[in-house]
Design an enzyme around this catalytic site. Structure first.
Site, PDB file in Angstrom:
ATOM      1  N   CYS A 258       0.784  -1.168  -0.005  1.00 38.50           N
ATOM      2  CA  CYS A 258      -0.089   0.024   0.015  1.00 38.50           C
ATOM      3  C   CYS A 258       1.097   1.303   0.116  1.00 38.50           C
ATOM      4  O   CYS A 258       0.941   2.109   0.801  1.00 38.50           O
ATOM      5  CB  CYS A 258      -0.930  -0.050   1.209  1.00 38.50           C
ATOM      6  SG  CYS A 258      -1.893  -1.363   1.246  1.00 38.50           S
ATOM      7  N   ALA A 259       1.847   1.168  -1.015  1.00 35.84           N
ATOM      8  CA  ALA A 259       2.613   2.416  -1.165  1.00 35.84           C
ATOM      9  C   ALA A 259       2.091   3.730  -1.096  1.00 35.84           C
ATOM     10  O   ALA A 259       3.223   4.716  -0.697  1.00 35.84           O
ATOM     11  CB  ALA A 259       3.550   2.102  -2.465  1.00 35.84           C
ATOM     12  N   GLY A 263       6.297   7.318   0.525  1.00 36.88           N
ATOM     13  CA  GLY A 263       7.258   7.756   1.735  1.00 36.88           C
ATOM     14  C   GLY A 263       8.000   6.429   2.389  1.00 36.88           C
ATOM     15  O   GLY A 263       9.251   6.693   2.579  1.00 36.88           O
ATOM     16  N   LYS A 264       7.286   5.510   2.571  1.00 34.07           N
ATOM     17  CA  LYS A 264       8.397   4.200   3.054  1.00 34.07           C
ATOM     18  C   LYS A 264       8.881   3.453   2.153  1.00 34.07           C
ATOM     19  O   LYS A 264       9.900   2.851   2.392  1.00 34.07           O
ATOM     20  CB  LYS A 264       7.234   3.257   3.947  1.00 34.07           C
ATOM     21  CG  LYS A 264       6.698   3.833   5.125  1.00 34.07           C
ATOM     22  CD  LYS A 264       5.570   2.967   5.780  1.00 34.07           C
ATOM     23  CE  LYS A 264       5.154   3.566   7.203  1.00 34.07           C
ATOM     24  NZ  LYS A 264       4.387   4.732   6.671  1.00 34.07           N
ATOM     25  N   ASP A 282       0.032   0.089  -5.238  1.00 34.53           N
ATOM     26  CA  ASP A 282      -1.342   0.920  -4.775  1.00 34.53           C
ATOM     27  C   ASP A 282      -2.424   0.961  -5.843  1.00 34.53           C
ATOM     28  O   ASP A 282      -2.053   0.417  -7.024  1.00 34.53           O
ATOM     29  CB  ASP A 282      -0.925   2.243  -4.517  1.00 34.53           C
ATOM     30  CG  ASP A 282      -1.789   2.893  -3.521  1.00 34.53           C
ATOM     31  OD1 ASP A 282      -1.440   2.770  -2.401  1.00 34.53           O
ATOM     32  OD2 ASP A 282      -2.905   3.343  -3.617  1.00 34.53           O
ATOM     33  N   ASP A 329       1.440  -1.372   4.780  1.00 41.32           N
ATOM     34  CA  ASP A 329       0.933   0.023   5.456  1.00 41.32           C
ATOM     35  C   ASP A 329      -0.390   0.204   5.206  1.00 41.32           C
ATOM     36  O   ASP A 329      -0.780   0.931   4.417  1.00 41.32           O
ATOM     37  CB  ASP A 329       1.906   1.007   4.806  1.00 41.32           C
ATOM     38  CG  ASP A 329       1.933   2.369   5.695  1.00 41.32           C
ATOM     39  OD1 ASP A 329       1.309   2.352   6.887  1.00 41.32           O
ATOM     40  OD2 ASP A 329       2.142   3.367   5.182  1.00 41.32           O
ATOM     41  N   CYS A 382      -1.292   3.631  11.288  1.00 38.01           N
ATOM     42  CA  CYS A 382      -0.851   4.620  11.786  1.00 38.01           C
ATOM     43  C   CYS A 382      -2.084   5.043  12.727  1.00 38.01           C
ATOM     44  O   CYS A 382      -2.650   5.928  13.124  1.00 38.01           O
ATOM     45  CB  CYS A 382      -0.444   5.931  10.941  1.00 38.01           C
ATOM     46  SG  CYS A 382      -1.978   6.315   9.762  1.00 38.01           S
TER      47      CYS A 382
END
Length: 448
Positions: A258-259, A263-264, A282, A329, A382
């Site tokens: 789930c890019a 960022g990651k 994604d 993510d 998050c």
């Protein structure tokens, strides 16, 4: 607002900025657009009229209303004033900035680019707030903590006796953190380069590749040589830690499932020393397009972008069992980022949370197929809610005996030299109160 009015907005000073703040708040309330998107849109349209301090003032004023949202509603009910964004903005100025009625009347005089004049009933009600503070002893824990009803049970389950302290930390100003691109430089060199241009930072306490801004002065980040050369990226320390927690190594086959905007992905590519094969997936084409720009600026050459039609895209089936590391993510409620996105508290409800939990389960069910024997799946959010984190993993493991949980403390010690920062050894749980960064959850499952 017309182009002519836009250009004159800053010339009208504080009153004009107050009016713009109200326009932004009304747009968020009426359209559901997130705060960052609304602020960015206004700042683009007014870029020739607003200076840096004006943008900061507008953002701080809007953010203040959103950070105090539930308490402001409580006060407006108490003084019997209709809970509009206008009323909340005016009440916040009294309760948070000790503004008085004459000051508000001067700012709200009905002239162009100014708020409408105060009505008699508004003045009478707002006078009852003079001398009061934003907090009141009669407020419930949920109101004082600015916790929406849909998240309260989960957060109390997660934090127990420290619920109040954790929620208070989620209502504080967020830090400004940056990840150093180790393909091009070192944290020390990046820090020196920034300092030479008056942009002051200090090393992040946990991330070995992180810098934290220590002084709000200096140039805008995008104007620094370090940023232009692709040496640094904006990324919260917690997000950096999750990327490093994946344990991607040189030569590995890795998927960031789930890019998003990457960022990651950027952090993992640097961790892999630009070797091996990294796939950024994604379902949102616009996000992957932004990732392309960032990858190029950072000098990343080992990454392929794959646009998925849905969670169970055919590419996943074709790539079954090929990857050493699969980072999920997952889309989530974002409760760990309330410091940065206070508006997200009030734009969700129980139905949204239920849909997210179902989506997360689907993503895990699909993405786990990509992991090779002996490889690892890293699940992260998050969010701070157990139903999006521990409970997701527990449910997956009950139905899938091909994976085992690797203790988070063990994974941490494999990848970091600093002490393990959490009380729970099974799951990595970060929060603003405990760790000083955004809230994150991460765990590692290894395929037999």
């Amino acid at each position: 607002m017309s182009d002519k009015e836009q250009k004159s907005a800053y010339g009208l000073g504080r009153a004009a900025r107050l009016n713009l703040s109200l326009e932004m708040l009304n747009e968020m309330a009426n359209t559901g657009r997130p705060m960052d998107a609304v602020l960015s849109s206004y700042f683009r349209h007014l870029q020739d009229a607003l200076e840096r301090r004006d943008r900061r003032d507008l953002e701080n004023r809007v953010r203040s209303v959103l950070l105090h949202y539930r308490r402001l509603l409580w006060w407006l009910k108490k003084i019997k004033l209709e809970p509009t964004m206008r009323a909340m903005l005016l009440a916040d100025m009294i309760l948070s900035e000790n503004a008085d009625i004459p000051q508000l009347e001067k700012l709200c005089n009905g002239a162009r680019n100014r708020m409408d004049m105060l009505r008699k009933e508004e003045i009478a009600a707002l006078k009852r707030l003079l001398g009061k503070e934003i907090n009141h002893p009669d407020m419930s824990d949920a109101v004082q903590s600015e916790c929406p009803d849909w998240a309260q049970a989960g957060l109390k389950k997660a934090f127990g006796e420290t619920f109040t302290e954790e929620l208070a930390a989620l209502a504080t100003k967020s830090t400004s953190d940056y990840r150093v691109n180790t393909l091009h430089t070192t944290p020390e060199e990046a820090q020196q380069s920034l300092a030479s241009q008056g942009f002051k930072t200090e090393p992040c306490p946990m991330s070995p590749i992180g810098l934290r801004q220590s002084d709000a002065g200096g140039p805008i980040l995008s104007e620094t040589d370090a940023f232009r050369q692709g040496w640094i990226e904006v990324q919260d320390e917690g997000s950096q830690l999750v990327a490093l927690f994946a344990g991607a190594k040189k030569g590995m086959q890795v998927v960031d499932f789930c890019a998003g905007a990457g960022g990651k992905t950027l952090a993992i590519a640097a961790q892999m020393q630009n070797s091996g094969h990294l796939v950024a997936c994604d379902v949102h084409s616009k996000r992957l397009s932004r990732a392309k720009v960032r990858l190029k600026r950072a000098g990343i050459v080992n990454t392929q972008r794959v646009l998925l039609e849905n969670t169970y895209d055919k590419w996943v089936k074709k790539s079954r069992g090929k990857f050493d590391r699969v980072l999920i993510d997952a889309p989530c409620s974002g409760t760990g980022t309330w410091r940065r996105n206070p508006d997200s508290k009030w734009s969700k409800d129980e139905t949204d949370l239920s849909e997210l939990v179902a989506l997360q389960a689907d993503i895990i069910k699909s993405a786990n197929r990509l992991v090779k024997s002996g490889g690892r799946m890293i699940y992260a959010t998050c969010s701070l809610l157990p139903e999006e984190n521990e409970e997701q993993i527990e449910n997956f493991l009950k139905e899938n005996d091909k994976f085992t949980l690797v203790k988070a403390k063990t994974v941490w010690e494999e990848n970091f030299e600093t002490p393990y920062p959490c009380a729970n050894e099974d799951y990595l749980r970060l929060s603003p109160h405990t760790n000083g960064c955004d809230g994150f959850f991460a765990c590692v499952l290894e395929k037999k």
